[in-house]
Design an enzyme around this catalytic site. Structure first.
Site, PDB file in Angstrom:
ATOM      1  CG  ASP A 129      -2.077  -0.921   0.965  1.00 21.07           C
ATOM      2  OD1 ASP A 129      -2.368  -1.247  -0.020  1.00 21.07           O
ATOM      3  OD2 ASP A 129      -2.633  -1.171   2.258  1.00 21.07           O
ATOM      4  CG  HIS A 135      28.333   5.728  -8.181  1.00 18.82           C
ATOM      5  ND1 HIS A 135      28.235   4.932  -9.348  1.00 18.82           N
ATOM      6  CD2 HIS A 135      28.647   7.003  -8.724  1.00 18.82           C
ATOM      7  CE1 HIS A 135      28.561   5.515 -10.269  1.00 18.82           C
ATOM      8  NE2 HIS A 135      28.971   6.850 -10.102  1.00 18.82           N
ATOM      9  CG  ASP A 168      27.380  14.442  -7.085  1.00 17.00           C
ATOM     10  OD1 ASP A 168      26.753  15.285  -7.219  1.00 17.00           O
ATOM     11  OD2 ASP A 168      28.350  13.417  -7.615  1.00 17.00           O
ATOM     12  CG  ASP A 228      25.233  16.523 -11.093  1.00 12.89           C
ATOM     13  OD1 ASP A 228      25.697  16.027  -9.943  1.00 12.89           O
ATOM     14  OD2 ASP A 228      25.845  15.627 -11.928  1.00 12.89           O
ATOM     15  CG  HIS A 272      34.655  10.454 -12.715  1.00 11.79           C
ATOM     16  ND1 HIS A 272      34.538  11.771 -13.152  1.00 11.79           N
ATOM     17  CD2 HIS A 272      35.242  10.467 -11.334  1.00 11.79           C
ATOM     18  CE1 HIS A 272      35.075  12.633 -12.078  1.00 11.79           C
ATOM     19  NE2 HIS A 272      35.383  11.859 -10.999  1.00 11.79           N
ATOM     20  CG  HIS A 326      26.806  13.897 -16.657  1.00 13.09           C
ATOM     21  ND1 HIS A 326      25.780  14.577 -16.518  1.00 13.09           N
ATOM     22  CD2 HIS A 326      27.597  13.712 -15.588  1.00 13.09           C
ATOM     23  CE1 HIS A 326      25.708  14.831 -15.313  1.00 13.09           C
ATOM     24  NE2 HIS A 326      27.097  14.349 -14.595  1.00 13.09           N
ATOM     25  CG  HIS A 346      24.394  10.532 -15.540  1.00  9.15           C
ATOM     26  ND1 HIS A 346      24.943   9.278 -15.331  1.00  9.15           N
ATOM     27  CD2 HIS A 346      24.695  11.593 -15.020  1.00  9.15           C
ATOM     28  CE1 HIS A 346      25.703   9.414 -14.294  1.00  9.15           C
ATOM     29  NE2 HIS A 346      25.746  10.927 -14.109  1.00  9.15           N
ATOM     30  CD  GLU A 401      30.548  14.922 -13.076  1.00  9.16           C
ATOM     31  OE1 GLU A 401      30.612  14.400 -11.951  1.00  9.16           O
ATOM     32  OE2 GLU A 401      29.421  15.056 -13.750  1.00  9.16           O
ATOM     33  CE1 TYR A 448      36.495  11.591  -6.399  1.00  6.30           C
ATOM     34  CE2 TYR A 448      37.544  11.140  -8.581  1.00  6.30           C
ATOM     35  CZ  TYR A 448      36.589  11.836  -7.835  1.00  6.30           C
ATOM     36  OH  TYR A 448      35.673  12.393  -8.478  1.00  6.30           O
ATOM     37  NE  ARG A 492      32.049  14.044  -8.116  1.00  5.14           N
ATOM     38  CZ  ARG A 492      32.063  13.239  -7.304  1.00  5.14           C
ATOM     39  NH1 ARG A 492      33.110  12.460  -7.373  1.00  5.14           N
ATOM     40  NH2 ARG A 492      31.126  12.637  -6.568  1.00  5.14           N
ATOM     41  CD  GLU A 496      28.665  16.878 -11.074  1.00  2.25           C
ATOM     42  OE1 GLU A 496      28.465  16.668  -9.923  1.00  2.25           O
ATOM     43  OE2 GLU A 496      28.286  16.708 -11.741  1.00  2.25           O
TER      44      GLU A 496
END
Ligand code: GLY
Ligand code: MN
Ligand code: MN
Length: 447
Positions: free
Chosen positions: A42, A245, A262, A273, A352, A356, A363, A394, A398, A415, A417
């Site tokens: 529900d 991630h 992020d 983003d 990476h 994008h 994305h 971005e 690391y 990072r 971005e």
């Protein structure tokens, strides 16, 4: 009362889709919205319509299908949607119903979704082609049934559409270049997300938990009218920042470490983003500062390389060069910069890509290579940037703990971005309401 609604941008998009259908000989497009999804007994996941459907309609309800007829003889947009239903509206809230939906959203005609198996076979009979999301589970089977229903009338001389196109190929090209209506929303989404990051910087301190900072972001998104986060927020202290991630958002924030956030809001269907990385205690250490300056220089170089006429790869190439120069000069990579780029040795610390597309989806859709050229993806040139495209910039570094890495850099993830709109001579950074320069971040955190 719902917010005022101007159907003009959606009418214009439907007109443009019809024009590109006609360029392919014409036919009928069928675009369905997303389904409601049960989370557990529900209790549904928050509903979010299909991006393509919403792009063409602005219509927010589930159980709806848009049909566009565009050929030499006909030009019609039809919405199939839920009927008014006093009982269901008591439980779940307002529904437009076909008549009010037609009027408000500017369709030529609207009918109850329950009539779909009659309406669509009639609309597609004697047309040259169908345009729909091919391969989409559920829709393919229904399209087969509708085609069968037309085929059943073949003896009466009715012609079955013989061609099929993926409507997303047409819509991806349209969505790649944002119109003014979209850019207005995206600028506002960028402002709200920047405010949220400022708030996070100001409320962060050693001894808090990552989720406490996440709560500050969500508070700022929602109080400014954003409906959702555009994606799962990453609030990663210390070594967690080296997990690209990272999702746990449950660790204690420790003195002397960095916090990478992020996070971006979704506003009226458009994502923002932003990533910022800052010291939990408000002061960058020497090692943090050295790495941070490299990433920030890389971001500036990438932004400088972003303008109409440049290839999609240009910001990435610019960022990789600056990052690699920094890695060599800090002793994290050995040998020459050119060799480290050639052999992709930098990927140990930067794994990476730099950009994008950004739009309704974080994305976002749109080809990254030039369309219409030889099928082998690798041999096609990167897409040439055009005014009105929106992308992220971005870069990051690391550095995981390892014996061959100076210990002062261990477990530092950074990072930075931002979101940019491509213009003729450069690009507009729409997320610059939150600082990236070290002195400005430290000043904001002191306030
Ligand atoms: N937040 C997802 C990304 O930066 O691509
Ligand atoms: Mn991001
Ligand atoms: Mn991104």
């Amino acid at each position: 009362m719902t917010k005022p609604f101007d159907p003009t941008p959606y009418l214009e998009r439907r007109r443009r889709l019809a024009a590109s259908m006609r360029e392919r000989g014409g036919g009928v497009a069928i675009v369905a919205t997303g389904a409601e999804l049960m989370r557990n007994r529900d209790s549904d996941y928050p509903y979010r319509w299909d991006s393509y459907f919403y792009y063409l309609t602005g219509f927010p309800e589930p159980e709806a299908v848009l049909v566009i007829v565009a050929d030499a003889n006909d030009d019609e947009s039809v919405l199939l949607c839920r009927d008014k239903d006093a009982e269901r509206e008591t439980w779940d809230g307002f529904r437009f119903g076909p008549e009010a939906a037609r009027e408000r959203f500017g369709f030529d005609r609207a009918a109850a979704i329950g009539r779909i198996d009659t309406e669509i076979p009639e609309l597609i009979a004697n047309r040259k082609a169908l345009f729909h999301a091919r391969g989409e589970r559920g829709l393919d089977a229904r399209v087969a049934d509708w085609l069968d229903a037309v085929r059943a009338q073949a003896r009466a001389g009715v012609v079955v559409p013989g061609q099929s196109w993926d409507v997303r190929d047409l819509l991806d090209e349209m969505r790649l270049i944002k119109d003014e209506h979209e850019l207005r929303i995206m600028r506002r989404a960028g402002e709200i997300s920047a405010r949220a990051h400022r708030r996070a910087m100001q409320l962060c301190s050693p001894g808090r938990y990552e989720y406490e900072v996440e709560a500050e972001l969500l508070h700022e998104f929602r109080r400014n009218g954003s409906q959702f986060p555009a994606y799962g927020s990453i609030v990663a202290g210390g070594a967690g920042a080296c997990v690209l991630h990272y999702r746990a958002n449950d660790a204690l924030l420790r003195d002397g470490t960095l916090l990478l956030i992020d996070a971006g809001c979704e506003l009226d269907g458009y994502a923002s983003d932003i990533t910022r990385t800052f010291p939990v205690n408000g002061r960058f250490s020497a090692a943090q500062r050295e790495l941070y300056e490299v990433v920030l220089d890389a971001q500036h170089a990438a932004i400088d390389a972003t303008h109409a006429g440049a290839r999609f790869d240009a910001p990435h190439a610019a960022a990789v060069r600056v990052l690699t120069e920094g890695l060599v000069s800090l002793g994290l990579l050995q040998g020459s910069v050119d060799d480290a780029i050639e052999t992709e040795a930098y990927r140990r610390f930067y794994m990476h890509r730099t950009s994008h597309w950004l739009g309704m989806d974080v994305h976002d859709c749109g080809a990254y290579r030039e369309p219409g050229l030889p099928a082998n993806g690798e041999s096609r040139p990167w897409r040439q940037l055009e005014a009105g495209m929106v992308l992220t910039i971005e870069p990051g570094l690391y550095v995981r703990a390892a014996d061959d890495v100076p210990s002062r850099f261990h477990d530092i993830g950074i990072r930075i971005e931002d979101d940019v709109v491509v213009g003729a001579d450069g690009c507009e950074v729409i997320t610059d309401g939150v600082p990236t320069a070290i002195a400005e971040i430290e000043a904001l955190m002191r306030e």
